[in-house]
Design an enzyme around this catalytic site. Structure first.
Site, PDB file in Angstrom:
ATOM      1  N   HIS A 153       0.837  -1.204   0.000  1.00 28.52           N
ATOM      2  CA  HIS A 153       0.000   0.000   0.000  1.00 28.52           C
ATOM      3  C   HIS A 153       0.870   1.253   0.000  1.00 28.52           C
ATOM      4  CE1 HIS A 153      -2.996   3.001   0.954  1.00 28.52           C
ATOM      5  NE2 HIS A 153      -2.354   3.296   2.081  1.00 28.52           N
TER       6      HIS A 153
ATOM      7  N   ASP B  53       7.251  19.984 -27.956  1.00 27.64           N
ATOM      8  CA  ASP B  53       7.403  18.723 -27.229  1.00 27.64           C
ATOM      9  C   ASP B  53       8.495  18.938 -26.195  1.00 27.64           C
ATOM     10  OD1 ASP B  53       7.466  15.939 -26.475  1.00 27.64           O
ATOM     11  OD2 ASP B  53       6.708  15.450 -28.465  1.00 27.64           O
TER      12      ASP B  53
ATOM     13  N   TRP C 244       7.151  -0.422   3.379  1.00 26.02           N
ATOM     14  CA  TRP C 244       7.562   0.412   2.242  1.00 26.02           C
ATOM     15  C   TRP C 244       8.882   1.113   2.522  1.00 26.02           C
ATOM     16  CZ3 TRP C 244       8.359   5.703   2.186  1.00 26.02           C
ATOM     17  CH2 TRP C 244       7.949   6.412   3.321  1.00 26.02           C
TER      18      TRP C 244
ATOM     19  N   SER D  15      13.803   5.640 -14.161  1.00 25.54           N
ATOM     20  CA  SER D  15      12.765   6.344 -14.917  1.00 25.54           C
ATOM     21  C   SER D  15      12.642   7.797 -14.468  1.00 25.54           C
ATOM     22  CB  SER D  15      11.427   5.620 -14.731  1.00 25.54           C
ATOM     23  OG  SER D  15      10.354   6.399 -15.206  1.00 25.54           O
ATOM     24  N   SER D  16      12.619   8.013 -13.166  1.00 25.76           N
ATOM     25  CA  SER D  16      12.445   9.371 -12.637  1.00 25.76           C
ATOM     26  C   SER D  16      13.631  10.266 -12.963  1.00 25.76           C
ATOM     27  CB  SER D  16      12.232   9.324 -11.124  1.00 25.76           C
ATOM     28  OG  SER D  16      11.020   8.681 -10.799  1.00 25.76           O
TER      29      SER D  16
ATOM     30  N   HIS E 282      12.921  12.190   2.876  1.00 29.51           N
ATOM     31  CA  HIS E 282      12.250  13.448   3.198  1.00 29.51           C
ATOM     32  C   HIS E 282      12.196  14.412   2.028  1.00 29.51           C
ATOM     33  CE1 HIS E 282       9.882  15.485   6.139  1.00 29.51           C
ATOM     34  NE2 HIS E 282      10.268  16.584   5.531  1.00 29.51           N
TER      35      HIS E 282
ATOM     36  N   GLU F 236      11.669  13.374  -0.737  1.00 30.65           N
ATOM     37  CA  GLU F 236      10.576  12.720  -1.460  1.00 30.65           C
ATOM     38  C   GLU F 236       9.216  13.302  -1.078  1.00 30.65           C
ATOM     39  OE1 GLU F 236       8.308   9.850  -3.691  1.00 30.65           O
ATOM     40  OE2 GLU F 236      10.292  10.738  -3.870  1.00 30.65           O
TER      41      GLU F 236
ATOM     42  N   TYR G 182       8.556  16.342  -0.429  1.00 30.21           N
ATOM     43  CA  TYR G 182       8.382  17.577  -1.197  1.00 30.21           C
ATOM     44  C   TYR G 182       8.337  17.299  -2.695  1.00 30.21           C
ATOM     45  CZ  TYR G 182       9.228  19.305   3.391  1.00 30.21           C
ATOM     46  OH  TYR G 182       9.113  19.511   4.735  1.00 30.21           O
TER      47      TYR G 182
ATOM     48  N   SER H 285      -1.773  26.742  -7.352  1.00 27.81           N
ATOM     49  CA  SER H 285      -1.386  28.107  -7.731  1.00 27.81           C
ATOM     50  C   SER H 285      -1.883  28.481  -9.127  1.00 27.81           C
ATOM     51  CB  SER H 285       0.140  28.256  -7.665  1.00 27.81           C
ATOM     52  OG  SER H 285       0.602  28.042  -6.346  1.00 27.81           O
TER      53      SER H 285
ATOM     54  N   HIS I  98      14.711  14.022  11.352  1.00 27.68           N
ATOM     55  CA  HIS I  98      13.566  14.127  12.270  1.00 27.68           C
ATOM     56  C   HIS I  98      12.730  12.838  12.244  1.00 27.68           C
ATOM     57  CE1 HIS I  98      11.001  16.216   8.915  1.00 27.68           C
ATOM     58  NE2 HIS I  98      10.829  14.927   8.864  1.00 27.68           N
ATOM     59  N   HIS I  99      13.005  11.943  11.290  1.00 33.07           N
ATOM     60  CA  HIS I  99      12.402  10.612  11.309  1.00 33.07           C
ATOM     61  C   HIS I  99      13.141   9.679  12.276  1.00 33.07           C
ATOM     62  CE1 HIS I  99       9.823  11.309   7.759  1.00 33.07           C
ATOM     63  NE2 HIS I  99      10.826  12.044   7.328  1.00 33.07           N
TER      64      HIS I  99
ATOM     65  N   THR J  86       6.505  27.161   3.685  1.00 33.82           N
ATOM     66  CA  THR J  86       5.199  26.529   3.458  1.00 33.82           C
ATOM     67  C   THR J  86       4.080  27.452   3.923  1.00 33.82           C
ATOM     68  OG1 THR J  86       6.232  24.377   3.826  1.00 33.82           O
ATOM     69  CG2 THR J  86       3.832  24.467   3.887  1.00 33.82           C
TER      70      THR J  86
ATOM     71  N   LYS K 260       3.408  30.298   1.485  1.00 32.95           N
ATOM     72  CA  LYS K 260       2.553  29.929   0.357  1.00 32.95           C
ATOM     73  C   LYS K 260       1.075  30.004   0.739  1.00 32.95           C
ATOM     74  CE  LYS K 260       5.596  26.831  -2.284  1.00 32.95           C
ATOM     75  NZ  LYS K 260       5.423  27.472  -3.593  1.00 32.95           N
TER      76      LYS K 260
ATOM     77  N   ARG L  62       1.465   1.797  14.905  1.00 32.72           N
ATOM     78  CA  ARG L  62       1.204   1.614  13.477  1.00 32.72           C
ATOM     79  C   ARG L  62       1.628   0.192  13.075  1.00 32.72           C
ATOM     80  NH1 ARG L  62       5.582   5.833  11.031  1.00 32.72           N
ATOM     81  NH2 ARG L  62       4.311   5.585   9.195  1.00 32.72           N
TER      82      ARG L  62
END
Length: 670
Positions: free
Chosen positions: A93, A122, A166, A196-197, A280, A282, A284, A295, A329-330, A355, A358, A477
């Site tokens: 998941h 293109d 994950w 790919s990314s 982390h 990731e 963002y 926006s 912080h994780h 943040t 914004k 969890r």
């Protein structure tokens, strides 16, 4: 070098001398319809639609996995699914929603919108764009192929889907705790998704920097284009960390190294650092593009320019920059020490500032505007509110003592989902609804769109808000079941009923989209009175996007066009005449080689994961090892890449007549 390549890769209007280097093992496909046309396409719009279709499929798969998890937890001491299957479900998941749903949905919009918003025909490297799509599909197959062991007895050797979480923490990912090859497939699948990314990100960086229309300065770019640029840099810089970590896991599992094996002198905490150095940024990577969608949507439905455009842009860049300094912080509960903990706590508090800036800019855009609450606007407003709630609990986690209480509890699950569903998913649903008329030429019924919004909004909050209290009440969890005397019964029951409501809302949303594709009211090029260049061309857009490359005169380019039609019409006519004098609009040919290279990747990686197992066919051993097949897949990929490199810049020309009629021609010149 990149600039020179980008300017000459078919789409920028520059023509180079013919080069006769082509050796076509497969004849160049010219048909643009049918299965072969889709497989070999280099059209950024078709590639974006395929990304979207695959991503929506996996979004629904990930949602089904979540519903199975919630059904298991609806009552205490439940045995709806086994503990092993539960581990597989929560692993897949998380992996599916992050890597196979939200990221590729963002990639779909990168492909669909970026060339249109910058006035290009293109992306810079169209065939590389095709390769990034099909390599992503290869990664998705590798990640999910383990599920087949539950349904196909002959493939039971996979041992089920990956079950390491994950996050893949060592030593759970070692052979001792996860001996089945599903973990090897998970590792290789993530590596291919990273490939790919990275190639896609490099493509978009070159495209945005080098292929902007005349007059489109960096500070006139749409905010979504800016957020795509920042996200692309984040991907290029963050993915190598997880790539290195995954290589080390593969080496530990298959070649006897000890990067994370304590018995051999390895350190499991090294995986956490490498993973979160990627993990982390990731967050963002997932949330900056949605900030771009919002926006674009808010000014359109407020009928006023975006408030504080430079601040919105610079705050997005600041988020990307600071995002690389908050990963630990994780890890506040891992014993890093007071100095490291204080430093990462301060950085985590600091990243809330851009943040928050914004959010105030979005509120300033709404203030005094002529607001119309169409469906995209509802989802965009829902994004702001839900993302704020997720941000508030995120600030709580920046305080190490509070984080120690909430770590690995359902409170963290609530926070994470308020950010990634309340944030990213709400904005993505807004974007799909907003740009659907542009790419399909039909409107989505407003009533059913609003019904789906309220079902999703209510279901989401009923699902995840109680999890804050479950977490503070001690529910960990990733727990398979719980006893009835723990005090978690009512919270889990409510959350599961909310999940069913959320599922009904999501199903309604996409069902209405399918209906609209066939039966929706047809619309013109600009049904929303929008402000960016993609709304200036027909819906759906033609293959060549623009009859003439536009000249941009203002930040809100299309709003300017609508108020200076005589000037813009004259400019377009002059540009069309100039392009026709150079032989028309040159467009790239389709190619089989990116797809064939990815088929080789699939063969090679699939067999590499089974390296130490014999090859059997109908129960009979054919080879002692999968190594020859793994090498064969690599050879196929290398040959395809070589032939791809030999392909010359052949293509075809599109001619725009004075009356607007479009014709195609082929010739020897390029």
């Amino acid at each position: 070098m990149a600039q020179a390549l980008a300017k000459s890769d078919y789409t920028g209007g520059t023509h180079v001398p013919a080069v006769k280097t082509s050796f076509d093992l497969f004849r160049r496909p010219t048909a643009k319809t049918g299965l072969a046309g889709w497989i070999t396409t280099v059209d950024h719009k078709k590639i974006g639609m395929m990304y979207a279709a695959f991503a929506i499929f996996f979004f629904l798969v990930g949602g089904l996995e979540a519903l199975l998890i919630r059904t298991q937890l609806i009552v205490p001491n439940n045995r709806f699914i086994s503990a092993q299957l539960y581990n597989e479900l929560f692993t897949m998941h998380g992996t599916t929603m992050i890597f196979l749903a939200v990221m590729p949905l963002n990639a779909a919009f990168f492909n669909l919108l970026i060339p249109l918003q910058i006035g290009a025909r293109d992306v810079a490297f169209p065939r590389l764009n095709t390769f990034s799509l099909w390599s992503w599909v290869v990664g998705a197959i590798l990640l999910n192929i383990g599920w087949l062991s539950h349904f196909v007895p002959a493939w039971s050797g996979f041992g089920g889907a990956p079950d390491v979480g994950w996050f893949g923490y060592a030593p759970l990912s070692s052979k001792v705790f996860s001996p089945d090859m599903s973990t090897d497939l998970w590792v290789l699948g993530l590596q291919i998704l990273g490939l790919s990314s990275i190639v896609a990100s490099l493509n978009f960086i070159v495209t945005i920097i080098n292929m902007r229309a005349p007059g489109l300065t960096m500070m006139r770019l749409p905010v979504f284009t800016w957020m795509t640029l920042v996200t692309s840099f984040l991907l290029v810089l963050a993915l190598p960390a997880i790539a290195i970590a995954l290589v080390e896991v593969m080496m530990d599992r298959n070649f006897g190294t000890s990067f994370f094996e304590v018995s051999g002198g390895g350190q499991p905490i090294l995986w956490q650092h490498l993973f979160w150095v990627f993990g982390h940024p990731e967050v963002y990577i997932l949330i900056l593009p949605p900030m771009g969608y919002v926006s674009e949507i808010l000014p359109t439905f407020s009928k006023k320019p975006l408030f504080g455009y430079p601040i919105i842009v610079f705050s997005g860049v600041a988020i990307g920059f600071i995002g690389f300094g908050v990963w630990s912080h994780h890890m506040f509960t891992t014993g890093m020490g007071t100095v490291a903990t204080a430093a990462f706590a301060l950085a985590t508090m600091a990243i809330a500032v851009p943040t928050g800036v914004k959010i105030f800019n979005w509120i300033g855009t709404l203030w005094g505007g002529q607001i119309t609450t169409r469906v995209p606007m509802l989802f965009a407003l829902g994004f702001i509110w839900m993302f704020m709630l997720g941000g508030f609990s995120g600030i709580m986690h920046s305080a190490a003592p509070a984080d120690a209480q909430q770590q690995d509890s359902y409170f963290v699950i609530a926070h994470f989902h308020y950010v990634l569903i309340g944030g990213a998913t709400f904005a993505l649903l807004a974007a799909i609804h907003f740009w659907f008329p542009k790419f399909f030429g039909r409107m989505v019924p407003e009533l059913w769109g609003k019904i789906s919004f309220w079902l999703i909004f209510a279901g989401f909050n009923v699902t995840f808000f109680p999890m804050h209290f479950l977490g503070l009440n001690g529910m960990p969890r990733r727990t398979w079941t719980y006893d009835s005397n723990m005090g978690w019964n009512e919270g889990n029951l409510v959350a599961t009923l909310g999940a069913y409501t959320l599922g009904i809302g999501i199903f309604t949303y996409f069902s209405v989209l399918v209906y609209s594709y066939f039966k929706g009211t047809k619309c013109g090029n600009d049904p929303w009175d929008a402000r960016t260049l993609e709304w200036s061309i027909p819906s759906p857009p033609p293959e060549h996007n623009f009859n003439a490359i536009p000249t941009v005169h203002a930040r809100d380019a299309y709003w300017y066009e609508k108020h200076h039609q005589e000037e813009i019409t004259k400019e377009k006519a002059e540009h069309i005449k100039a392009e026709e004098s150079h032989g028309g609009i040159h467009m790239p040919d389709q190619s089989w080689y990116p797809f064939i290279a990815c088929v080789g990747l699939l063969i090679g990686c699939y067999n590499f994961a089974q390296l130490h197992h014999p090859v059997t066919f109908f129960g009979n051993q054919v080879l002692a090892s999968h190594l020859p097949l793994a090498i064969s897949g690599g050879v196929v990929t290398l040959i395809a890449l070589y032939l791809w490199a030999l392909e010359g810049p052949a293509g075809y020309h599109i001619h725009i007549a004075a009356d607007g009629k479009v014709t195609e021609s082929r010739g020897d010149h390029h």
